[in-house]
Design a protein around this motif. Structure first.
Motif, PDB file in Angstrom:
ATOM      1  N   GLU A 161       0.816  -1.193   0.000  1.00  0.00           N
ATOM      2  CA  GLU A 161       0.000   0.000   0.000  1.00  0.00           C
ATOM      3  C   GLU A 161       0.861   1.258   0.000  1.00  0.00           C
ATOM      4  O   GLU A 161       1.994   1.251   0.483  1.00  0.00           O
ATOM      5  CB  GLU A 161      -0.921   0.041   1.219  1.00  0.00           C
ATOM      6  N   VAL A 162       0.307   2.330  -0.552  1.00  0.00           N
ATOM      7  CA  VAL A 162       0.894   3.653  -0.418  1.00  0.00           C
ATOM      8  C   VAL A 162      -0.161   4.573   0.173  1.00  0.00           C
ATOM      9  O   VAL A 162      -1.358   4.309   0.054  1.00  0.00           O
ATOM     10  CB  VAL A 162       1.390   4.207  -1.771  1.00  0.00           C
ATOM     11  N   ARG A 163       0.297   5.639   0.812  1.00  0.00           N
ATOM     12  CA  ARG A 163      -0.630   6.594   1.404  1.00  0.00           C
ATOM     13  C   ARG A 163      -0.221   8.009   1.041  1.00  0.00           C
ATOM     14  O   ARG A 163       0.950   8.288   0.826  1.00  0.00           O
ATOM     15  CB  ARG A 163      -0.692   6.425   2.927  1.00  0.00           C
ATOM     16  N   GLU A 164      -1.204   8.871   1.013  1.00  0.00           N
ATOM     17  CA  GLU A 164      -0.941  10.247   0.609  1.00  0.00           C
ATOM     18  C   GLU A 164      -0.240  11.040   1.706  1.00  0.00           C
ATOM     19  O   GLU A 164      -0.435  10.806   2.898  1.00  0.00           O
ATOM     20  CB  GLU A 164      -2.256  10.950   0.277  1.00  0.00           C
ATOM     21  N   THR A 165       0.531  12.008   1.253  1.00  0.00           N
ATOM     22  CA  THR A 165       1.122  13.000   2.141  1.00  0.00           C
ATOM     23  C   THR A 165       1.304  14.279   1.332  1.00  0.00           C
ATOM     24  O   THR A 165       1.321  14.242   0.095  1.00  0.00           O
ATOM     25  CB  THR A 165       2.468  12.506   2.709  1.00  0.00           C
ATOM     26  N   ALA A 166       1.412  15.395   1.989  1.00  0.00           N
ATOM     27  CA  ALA A 166       1.514  16.674   1.291  1.00  0.00           C
ATOM     28  C   ALA A 166       2.795  16.751   0.467  1.00  0.00           C
ATOM     29  O   ALA A 166       3.874  16.395   0.942  1.00  0.00           O
ATOM     30  CB  ALA A 166       1.471  17.814   2.295  1.00  0.00           C
ATOM     31  N   CYS A 167       2.667  17.212  -0.764  1.00  0.00           N
ATOM     32  CA  CYS A 167       3.839  17.302  -1.642  1.00  0.00           C
ATOM     33  C   CYS A 167       4.843  18.352  -1.174  1.00  0.00           C
ATOM     34  O   CYS A 167       6.027  18.270  -1.505  1.00  0.00           O
ATOM     35  CB  CYS A 167       3.403  17.627  -3.068  1.00  0.00           C
ATOM     36  N   ASP A 168       4.386  19.343  -0.407  1.00  0.00           N
ATOM     37  CA  ASP A 168       5.299  20.401   0.024  1.00  0.00           C
ATOM     38  C   ASP A 168       6.096  20.036   1.267  1.00  0.00           C
ATOM     39  O   ASP A 168       6.860  20.852   1.788  1.00  0.00           O
ATOM     40  CB  ASP A 168       4.542  21.712   0.253  1.00  0.00           C
ATOM     41  N   GLY A 169       5.931  18.788   1.741  1.00  0.00           N
ATOM     42  CA  GLY A 169       6.708  18.330   2.886  1.00  0.00           C
ATOM     43  C   GLY A 169       6.176  18.747   4.233  1.00  0.00           C
ATOM     44  O   GLY A 169       6.826  18.489   5.260  1.00  0.00           O
ATOM     45  N   THR A 170       4.990  19.356   4.297  1.00  0.00           N
ATOM     46  CA  THR A 170       4.449  19.800   5.572  1.00  0.00           C
ATOM     47  C   THR A 170       3.739  18.686   6.342  1.00  0.00           C
ATOM     48  O   THR A 170       3.367  18.878   7.494  1.00  0.00           O
ATOM     49  CB  THR A 170       3.462  20.962   5.364  1.00  0.00           C
ATOM     50  N   GLY A 171       3.538  17.535   5.716  1.00  0.00           N
ATOM     51  CA  GLY A 171       2.909  16.417   6.407  1.00  0.00           C
ATOM     52  C   GLY A 171       3.871  15.720   7.348  1.00  0.00           C
ATOM     53  O   GLY A 171       5.065  16.021   7.400  1.00  0.00           O
ATOM     54  N   LYS A 172       3.353  14.750   8.097  1.00  0.00           N
ATOM     55  CA  LYS A 172       4.188  14.004   9.038  1.00  0.00           C
ATOM     56  C   LYS A 172       5.152  13.074   8.320  1.00  0.00           C
ATOM     57  O   LYS A 172       6.149  12.650   8.901  1.00  0.00           O
ATOM     58  CB  LYS A 172       3.300  13.205   9.993  1.00  0.00           C
ATOM     59  N   ARG A 173       4.856  12.731   7.072  1.00  0.00           N
ATOM     60  CA  ARG A 173       5.722  11.866   6.297  1.00  0.00           C
ATOM     61  C   ARG A 173       6.223  12.582   5.061  1.00  0.00           C
ATOM     62  O   ARG A 173       5.482  13.295   4.400  1.00  0.00           O
ATOM     63  CB  ARG A 173       4.992  10.573   5.891  1.00  0.00           C
ATOM     64  N   LYS A 174       7.461  12.380   4.726  1.00  0.00           N
ATOM     65  CA  LYS A 174       8.068  12.968   3.537  1.00  0.00           C
ATOM     66  C   LYS A 174       7.535  12.264   2.295  1.00  0.00           C
ATOM     67  O   LYS A 174       7.447  11.039   2.249  1.00  0.00           O
ATOM     68  CB  LYS A 174       9.585  12.815   3.615  1.00  0.00           C
ATOM     69  N   PRO A 175       7.176  13.021   1.245  1.00  0.00           N
ATOM     70  CA  PRO A 175       6.698  12.378   0.011  1.00  0.00           C
ATOM     71  C   PRO A 175       7.819  11.615  -0.681  1.00  0.00           C
ATOM     72  O   PRO A 175       8.962  12.077  -0.714  1.00  0.00           O
ATOM     73  CB  PRO A 175       6.224  13.559  -0.836  1.00  0.00           C
ATOM     74  N   GLU A 176       7.491  10.447  -1.213  1.00  0.00           N
ATOM     75  CA  GLU A 176       8.467   9.614  -1.918  1.00  0.00           C
ATOM     76  C   GLU A 176       8.199   9.549  -3.418  1.00  0.00           C
ATOM     77  O   GLU A 176       9.130   9.382  -4.211  1.00  0.00           O
ATOM     78  CB  GLU A 176       8.457   8.198  -1.334  1.00  0.00           C
ATOM     79  N   TYR A 177       6.919   9.663  -3.807  1.00  0.00           N
ATOM     80  CA  TYR A 177       6.535   9.577  -5.213  1.00  0.00           C
ATOM     81  C   TYR A 177       5.450  10.612  -5.494  1.00  0.00           C
ATOM     82  O   TYR A 177       4.659  10.951  -4.617  1.00  0.00           O
ATOM     83  CB  TYR A 177       5.975   8.187  -5.564  1.00  0.00           C
ATOM     84  N   ARG A 178       5.390  11.087  -6.748  1.00  0.00           N
ATOM     85  CA  ARG A 178       4.315  11.971  -7.186  1.00  0.00           C
ATOM     86  C   ARG A 178       3.611  11.332  -8.380  1.00  0.00           C
ATOM     87  O   ARG A 178       4.265  10.862  -9.322  1.00  0.00           O
ATOM     88  CB  ARG A 178       4.848  13.340  -7.592  1.00  0.00           C
ATOM     89  N   VAL A 179       2.273  11.316  -8.336  1.00  0.00           N
ATOM     90  CA  VAL A 179       1.489  10.800  -9.452  1.00  0.00           C
ATOM     91  C   VAL A 179       1.473  11.861 -10.549  1.00  0.00           C
ATOM     92  O   VAL A 179       0.965  12.972 -10.349  1.00  0.00           O
ATOM     93  CB  VAL A 179       0.057  10.455  -9.014  1.00  0.00           C
ATOM     94  N   VAL A 180       2.033  11.535 -11.719  1.00  0.00           N
ATOM     95  CA  VAL A 180       2.169  12.519 -12.796  1.00  0.00           C
ATOM     96  C   VAL A 180       1.191  12.292 -13.939  1.00  0.00           C
ATOM     97  O   VAL A 180       1.003  13.184 -14.771  1.00  0.00           O
ATOM     98  CB  VAL A 180       3.615  12.526 -13.342  1.00  0.00           C
TER      99      VAL A 180
END
Length: 211
Positions: A161-180
């Motif tokens: 599974e993957v879960r969403e997080t804010a792309c700007d890094g303000t979430g509790k988890r750092k983004p690893e992938y972006r859906v393009v």
């Protein structure tokens, strides 16, 4: 748009391996904390309060809440979010909410007491809600909302599974992938795709690149 957990090198490797074998499942925004402490996803419920001909009809507004919401006038100080789509039945089997929905309200069936005058029967259903004020977690890259869409960022959460997080890094988890890109088949993804994310709809495959 879930719970945010620490993902180490092992989980990142798992995500990379799964990208070669099939689509990742995504939990969207279920369980997120919305603005002003409001729970997001599809965990909240709503109850009738007497406004409007149809309870939480399209264009009507709900109050703030933590576990329940009421219908209120949109120009009132208690108004927090507006209905952008409304459906009867179960959201797991009914039409999908619009892409930039911030959260979903489950609406329990209500029947007026016998002999009650003016009370309305309310069928079981769900309302797709958009906050009246920003931030909007359902926007691309916002880190929440009930759907994962193009522009959103995700991280590996284990168990395929993957879960969403804010792309700007303000979430509790750092983004690893972006859906393009969203496509019908994995073969239509660009060559730089590192992860396939399950989106649903007519273009159910999300092509994600590593950040």
């Amino acid at each position: 748009m879930g719970a945010r957990r620490s993902v180490g090198a092992g989980a990142a490797l798992l995500a990379a391996l799964l990208a070669l074998t099939g689509c990742q499942k995504t939990s969207g925004g279920a369980g997120r904390e919305g603005p002003k402490g409001r729970p997001g996803g599809t965990s909240a419920s709503a109850r009738p309060s007497g406004h409007g001909a149809v309870f939480l009809g399209v264009g009507e507004c709900s109050s703030f809440g933590t576990t329940s919401f009421t219908e209120v006038p949109c120009d009132g100080e208690r108004a927090a979010a507006r209905v952008v789509a409304r459906f009867d039945g179960d959201p797991d089997h009914g039409p999908a909410c619009p892409a930039t929905t911030d959260f979903v309200l489950h609406i329990s069936a209500q029947r007026p007491p016998a002999g009650a005058a003016g009370d309305r029967a309310v069928p079981r259903g769900y309302a797709c809600m958009r906050d009246l004020e920003p931030p909007h977690p359902g926007d691309p890259g916002g880190g929440g909302g009930p759907r994962t869409i193009v522009g959103d960022c995700v991280y590996g959460a284990g168990r395929g599974e993957v879960r969403e997080t804010a792309c700007d890094g303000t979430g509790k988890r750092k983004p690893e992938y972006r859906v393009v890109r969203a496509v019908a088949h994995r073969s239509q993804c660009p060559p730089a795709t590192a992860l396939y994310v399950q989106l649903g709809g007519e273009e159910p495959v999300g092509c994600a690149r590593r950040l």
